[in-house]
Scaffold this motif. Structure first.
Motif, PDB file in Angstrom:
ATOM      1  N   ASP A 362       0.841  -1.191   0.000  1.00  0.00           N
ATOM      2  CA  ASP A 362       0.000   0.000   0.000  1.00  0.00           C
ATOM      3  C   ASP A 362       0.884   1.253   0.000  1.00  0.00           C
ATOM      4  OD1 ASP A 362      -2.940   1.102   1.110  1.00  0.00           O
ATOM      5  OD2 ASP A 362      -1.245   2.204   1.966  1.00  0.00           O
ATOM      6  N   GLY A 366      -2.416   6.972   0.197  1.00  0.00           N
ATOM      7  CA  GLY A 366      -2.728   7.142  -1.221  1.00  0.00           C
ATOM      8  C   GLY A 366      -1.894   8.212  -1.882  1.00  0.00           C
ATOM      9  N   ASN A 380      -8.189  -2.947   0.525  1.00  0.00           N
ATOM     10  CA  ASN A 380      -9.425  -2.161   0.467  1.00  0.00           C
ATOM     11  C   ASN A 380      -9.845  -1.797  -0.955  1.00  0.00           C
ATOM     12  OD1 ASN A 380      -7.661  -0.039  -0.252  1.00  0.00           O
ATOM     13  ND2 ASN A 380      -7.443   0.586   1.900  1.00  0.00           N
ATOM     14  N   SER A 382      -8.420   0.125  -3.088  1.00  0.00           N
ATOM     15  CA  SER A 382      -8.090   1.485  -3.503  1.00  0.00           C
ATOM     16  C   SER A 382      -6.950   1.492  -4.522  1.00  0.00           C
ATOM     17  CB  SER A 382      -7.689   2.325  -2.295  1.00  0.00           C
ATOM     18  OG  SER A 382      -6.427   1.906  -1.801  1.00  0.00           O
ATOM     19  N   GLN A 399      -1.685   4.883 -10.234  1.00  0.00           N
ATOM     20  CA  GLN A 399      -2.277   6.129  -9.766  1.00  0.00           C
ATOM     21  C   GLN A 399      -1.226   7.241  -9.674  1.00  0.00           C
ATOM     22  OE1 GLN A 399      -5.249   7.132  -6.250  1.00  0.00           O
ATOM     23  NE2 GLN A 399      -3.221   6.721  -5.389  1.00  0.00           N
TER      24      GLN A 399
END
Length: 434
Positions: A362, A366, A380, A382, A399
């Motif tokens: 992760d 984010g 999750n 994401s 991302q």
């Protein structure tokens, strides 16, 4: 470098086979950029895994090693031969059928030959054709979505020569060009003997407006002097180009300025040797004929994205490790001596996640900035937990469009992992055990 090239519309004699495919393309140059000296060794077949931005690619493999008797035609189960001329690009050749200009040499190579001749009284857009050559594609035979697409080739030399190894969207018969998309894996024009180009074309960025770059050999070496391996590693929303294993550009939707990315769908493969045209210019008195494009192999390998588990090793041969084998949210992910423990057993899933100890790799909070730490966290769904693992050995968070990176280039035990702008450096190269 700009070029006045237009779309390439080829007259085809194999209309019954290509009834749904109107081949209208626009091979365009990119911006030249020198690169480091490539390795001499041809790259081996490898795989690329998609991230979860799109469904996992369907497993598929295409390979042609061009073994067969000298003079024989290409395998009709894998390739079809196109015929005709090309007015839109003002190319000078007529593409012939059968083995006239595309034949095996009996030594494991396909030879595409351009000749100054016209034995069939072929007519071109400018009158009686002056040259013949060959163009072949896998439309109706093979398509792929994502993976590694590569060919080992020795290109011709001389003013006016234009060899190309490229791909078109399989929906071109429905949406037309450039909406179909085009991926130019390798193009060379004779007046640039040391440089090849890789380019994307799509709606709003076609012809001379294509998005791409060039790769130049050092010291004035010419690509026609030896075989070289030209490849793309293609995953959802990302394509990387390489020559002899050296990656020289990577493109994502972020490079298109808001225009549509049309490269998450099936494409087919094309090989051809053009003579003349807007971009390369016509042959002149310095150009000798015949000229040949020698193809050692074409290979396409994709991965169905099935989960697999094992170590991920990086700089210094160290393993990606969950600190203290602690499965709590926020546990740092680091480099450490490989020891085979569960803290170093990672599963690369078809959903784009990379997992260990029941949790996901992760990007903290984010984040998308250089230096954002990587940690273990409850899965999750994401974007912070989506990763692309291409054959070029980067591990990319789409991302952020950044690579998994060992901080400071260190290989010391406990070196924290982070994301950082992809540079191709050793501390961003990873070997995933599958």
């Amino acid at each position: 470098m700009d070029s006045p090239r237009l779309s390439r519309r080829l007259l085809l004699s194999v209309v019954s086979v290509l009834a749904l495919v109107s081949l209208s393309t626009g091979l365009a140059p990119g911006t030249s950029a020198s690169a480091a000296s490539p390795a001499a060794k041809p790259s081996a077949k490898s795989t690329a895994r998609p991230d979860a931005a799109r469904p996992a690619a369907v497993a598929a493999t295409f390979s042609d090693e061009f073994d067969g008797p000298a003079g024989s035609a290409v395998n009709g189960g894998k390739w079809q031969i196109e015929t005709g001329d090309n007015v839109n690009n003002h190319e000078r050749q007529y593409y012939t059928a059968g083995n006239s200009n595309a034949a095996l040499d009996g030594q494991g190579h396909l030879v595409i030959t351009a000749r100054r001749e016209n034995p069939g009284n072929y007519q071109c857009w400018y009158g009686r054709c002056e040259y013949t050559s060959a163009r072949l594609n896998t439309s109706g035979k093979f398509t792929t979505t994502y993976g590694r697409v590569e060919a080992r080739m020795k290109i011709p030399r001389g003013q006016g020569m234009w060899p190309a190894f490229w791909m078109l969207g399989n929906d071109i018969g429905q949406v037309g060009w450039p909406n179909s998309g085009e991926i130019d894996i390798m193009e060379n024009v004779g007046f640039e003997p040391s440089t090849v180009h890789g380019t994307l074309h799509g709606p709003g960025y076609s012809g001379s407006g294509g998005i791409g770059a060039g790769y130049s050999l050092p010291g004035g070496q010419a690509f026609a002097d030896a075989y070289h391996t030209f490849a793309i590693d293609w995953s959802p929303n990302a394509i990387s180009w390489s020559v002899d294993g050296t990656v020289y550009q990577r493109r994502t939707p972020a490079d298109l300025g808001g225009r549509q990315w049309v490269f998450n769908k099936p494409f087919f493969v094309i090989l051809n040797l053009a003579v003349g045209g807007y971009w390369p210019g016509d042959p002149n008195g310095s150009t000798s004929f015949p000229q040949q494009l020698l193809v050692d192999y074409v290979r396409v390998s994709t991965d169905g994205g099935q989960p697999s588990g094992g170590a991920i090793t990086g700089v210094g041969g160290k393993c990606v490790d969950v600190a203290g084998a602690n499965s709590a949210n926020g546990t740092p992910v680091q480099l450490y001596d490989c020891n085979g423990s569960g803290a170093q057993q990672w599963t690369v899933g078809s959903d784009g996640t990379i997992r260990a100890l029941g949790k996901c790799l992760d990007v903290a909070s984010g984040g998308t900035a250089d230096g954002t730490a990587v940690q273990l966290w409850e899965c999750n769904g994401s974007a912070a937990q989506r990763w692309s693992v291409p054959a070029a050995r980067d591990i990319v968070n789409p991302q952020a469009n950044k690579c998994l990176d060992a901080t400071g280039g260190s290989s010391a035990n406990g070196t924290r992992l982070q994301i950082w702008t992809c540079t191709g450096a050793t501390n961003q190269k990873w070997t995933v055990t599958r």
